[in-house]
Design a protein around this motif. Structure first.
Motif, mmCIF file in Angstrom:
data_model
loop_
_atom_site.group_PDB
_atom_site.id
_atom_site.type_symbol
_atom_site.label_atom_id
_atom_site.label_comp_id
_atom_site.label_asym_id
_atom_site.label_seq_id
_atom_site.Cartn_x
_atom_site.Cartn_y
_atom_site.Cartn_z
ATOM 1 N N ALA A 44 0.831 -1.203 0.000
ATOM 2 C CA ALA A 44 0.000 0.000 0.000
ATOM 3 C C ALA A 44 0.868 1.257 0.000
ATOM 4 O O ALA A 44 0.583 2.228 -0.699
ATOM 5 N N VAL A 45 1.933 1.238 0.794
ATOM 6 C CA VAL A 45 2.855 2.377 0.820
ATOM 7 C C VAL A 45 3.539 2.522 -0.536
ATOM 8 O O VAL A 45 3.716 3.641 -1.053
ATOM 9 N N VAL A 46 3.932 1.389 -1.136
ATOM 10 C CA VAL A 46 4.540 1.414 -2.463
ATOM 11 C C VAL A 46 3.573 2.038 -3.471
ATOM 12 O O VAL A 46 3.955 2.879 -4.295
ATOM 13 N N ALA A 92 14.599 -5.608 -4.661
ATOM 14 C CA ALA A 92 13.357 -6.171 -4.137
ATOM 15 C C ALA A 92 13.211 -5.902 -2.637
ATOM 16 O O ALA A 92 13.241 -6.812 -1.801
ATOM 17 N N GLU A 93 13.072 -4.632 -2.293
ATOM 18 C CA GLU A 93 12.826 -4.202 -0.919
ATOM 19 C C GLU A 93 11.706 -3.161 -0.939
ATOM 20 O O GLU A 93 11.665 -2.310 -1.838
ATOM 21 N N PRO A 94 10.789 -3.207 0.042
ATOM 22 C CA PRO A 94 9.666 -2.253 0.031
ATOM 23 C C PRO A 94 10.108 -0.797 -0.028
ATOM 24 O O PRO A 94 9.518 0.003 -0.755
ATOM 25 N N TRP A 95 11.165 -0.441 0.716
ATOM 26 C CA TRP A 95 11.587 0.967 0.725
ATOM 27 C C TRP A 95 12.126 1.381 -0.643
ATOM 28 O O TRP A 95 11.888 2.503 -1.112
ATOM 29 N N ALA A 96 12.860 0.451 -1.292
ATOM 30 C CA ALA A 96 13.412 0.761 -2.612
ATOM 31 C C ALA A 96 12.293 0.881 -3.643
ATOM 32 O O ALA A 96 12.318 1.771 -4.511
ATOM 33 N N TRP A 97 11.312 0.000 -3.544
ATOM 34 C CA TRP A 97 10.180 0.060 -4.469
ATOM 35 C C TRP A 97 9.389 1.354 -4.285
ATOM 36 O O TRP A 97 8.890 1.923 -5.250
ATOM 37 N N THR A 98 9.273 1.814 -3.050
ATOM 38 C CA THR A 98 8.564 3.072 -2.799
ATOM 39 C C THR A 98 9.285 4.236 -3.466
ATOM 40 O O THR A 98 8.663 5.093 -4.109
ATOM 41 N N VAL A 99 10.616 4.265 -3.332
ATOM 42 C CA VAL A 99 11.401 5.321 -3.973
ATOM 43 C C VAL A 99 11.247 5.249 -5.493
ATOM 44 O O VAL A 99 11.060 6.276 -6.172
ATOM 45 N N LEU A 100 11.296 4.035 -6.047
ATOM 46 C CA LEU A 100 11.150 3.872 -7.492
ATOM 47 C C LEU A 100 9.767 4.300 -7.962
ATOM 48 O O LEU A 100 9.606 4.889 -9.036
ATOM 49 N N PRO A 340 -4.854 4.022 -0.737
ATOM 50 C CA PRO A 340 -4.190 2.715 -0.697
ATOM 51 C C PRO A 340 -3.641 2.362 0.687
ATOM 52 O O PRO A 340 -3.640 1.187 1.083
ATOM 53 N N MET A 341 -3.155 3.372 1.426
ATOM 54 C CA MET A 341 -2.621 3.089 2.760
ATOM 55 C C MET A 341 -3.711 2.566 3.680
ATOM 56 O O MET A 341 -3.519 1.575 4.410
#
Length: 421
Positions: A44-46, A92-100, A340-341
């Motif tokens: 959801a954060v992503v 493949a990490e949630p934080w990296a996907w959020t930045v992307l 989404p959150m």
């Protein structure tokens, strides 16, 4: 119509390719996120990250265009977007996907601003309505087609992300080879939310809630599908149905919009959305019942967006419409970040079918608020309203402003024609 498309066909083909790539990546996030073991709350954060970037891009891209021009901005943003799509399976990490996702949202918003500036420049006052309709159809067909492409590869590998990147890269060719530079894009400063709410409470509240609905459908639909055990083909069909409904219902809703109290139509469309979500929630996973629920719940979302824009413009002067359009786009974006959150946290705590529960509750809130507003403000006579024009929730402020001005001009022309003996 053929004559109208003859001047913009290359731009529209480029838009289809962009939406194929972007549409693939939206669903891929849910598919690959499940394989990587990401929770619904993390995804959801992503998902929200995309809309954070989208809001930023809508405001900053016109400034970039003024400094270096359309072509350079378009090429730069497209390159960053392609690189971002290729990076998902590598990080493949949630934080990296959020930045992307923030990066891709920013780039996609800027691409819309640039492409829509070219498209608007290629249209005339006489053809603008048809060009906007063709643009809406091109975008929607691209998103639907993207779901079919997902069945051609394995979400557990990099191939689909590579495919999405290739499609975005290929889209530059028809657009850059056919478009000529136009004056720097200028997006009017958004109207403050306080002024926007004072002018149209229903338009402001409704479009905020609708932002939550749209982002949840487009971003969390695939997450819902993976969590209830759908196959990739079934998830692709489910997401496609969310957008296919918009193609089917846009015209009838638009036809009714110019012939009745728009608040009643907003109430009816939101009630249909809430009812569809109730069906989805109560099915327990029945495939075709879920597809029908997706068709109608997604089908009313895009028409509701255009309805809120048209309804808000009914109470504004022509001078205020551009600023109000920017305010509505910003308000919609805020809802798209929050929705989404909330849905992800609900799915984390209550299970995957909370997807329908949150959507249905939001639709119900829109319907009830529309019902309440009917008791607070007199009806605007149909012959004094602005024309309805189909605008997608993905449109940048450029198109929203142009559509608002065009609708006002069309309505004025129709009134003058009726008064002329």
């Amino acid at each position: 119509m053929i004559q109208v498309l003859s001047g913009v066909w290359a731009l529209l083909i480029g838009i289809v390719f962009i939406m194929l790539g972007n549409g693939m990546h939206f669903t891929l996030i849910g598919l690959r996120g499940d394989i990587e073991g990401f929770s619904a709350a993390a995804l959801a954060v992503v998902t929200s990250g995309y809309f954070m970037g989208f809001l930023s891009g809508a405001r900053l891209t016109p400034l970039l265009i003024q400094r270096v021009g359309h072509v350079r901005v378009f090429a730069a943003l497209g390159s960053f977007m392609s690189a971002g799509l290729l990076s998902f399976p590598l990080l493949a990490e949630p934080w990296a996907w959020t930045v992307l996702r923030v990066l891709i949202g920013f780039c996609m918003s800027g691409i819309y601003v640039t492409a829509e500036s070219w498209l608007n420049n290629a249209a005339t006052n006489e053809t603008r309505g048809k060009v906007l309709a063709a643009y809406m159809i091109a975008q929607t067909l691209g998103i639907i087609g993207a779901q079919g492409l997902l069945t051609l590869g394995d979400a557990g590998t990099s191939v689909l992300f590579i495919g999405a990147s290739i499609l975005v890269s290929v889209s530059f060719a028809p657009i850059l080879l056919s478009a000529t530079p136009v004056p720097a894009a200028e997006v009017t400063r958004p109207m403050p939310l306080r002024d926007l709410f004072a002018g149209s409470p229903l338009g402001t509240v409704g479009i905020f809630l609708l932002g939550s609905v749209y982002a949840t459908q487009s971003g969390m639909g695939a997450v819902f599908g993976t969590q209830i055990g759908m196959t990739t083909a079934e998830i692709a069909l489910f997401v496609a149905m969310l957008f296919a409904g918009a193609l089917a219902l846009q015209y009838p809703v638009g036809w009714l919009s110019d012939r009745m109290d728009r608040r009643k139509l907003i109430f009816g469309a939101a009630t249909l959305g809430a009812t569809s979500c109730a069906v989805g929630w109560m099915t327990g996973g029945g495939l075709w019942a879920l597809m029908a629920a997706a068709f109608f719940a997604g089908g009313v979302t895009t028409p509701l967006y255009a309805l809120f824009l048209a309804y808000t413009n009914d109470f504004l002067s022509a001078e205020d419409m551009p600023a109000a359009s920017g305010g509505l786009v910003f308000t919609f974006g805020l809802g798209a970040i929050v929705g989404p959150m909330i849905t992800g946290w609900a799915m984390q705590g209550l299970g995957p079918f909370a997807f329908w529960l949150v959507l249905g509750t939001t639709f119900a809130a829109i319907a009830l608020y529309a019902l309440y507003r009917m008791t607070q403000r007199a009806i605007v006579p149909v012959d004094e309203t602005e024309s309805y024009v189909g605008v997608l929730p993905t449109a940048s402020p450029v198109t929203v402003e142009v559509a608002g001005v065009w609708a006002a001009e069309q309505a004025e022309a129709e009134r003058e024609a009726e008064e002329t003996p």
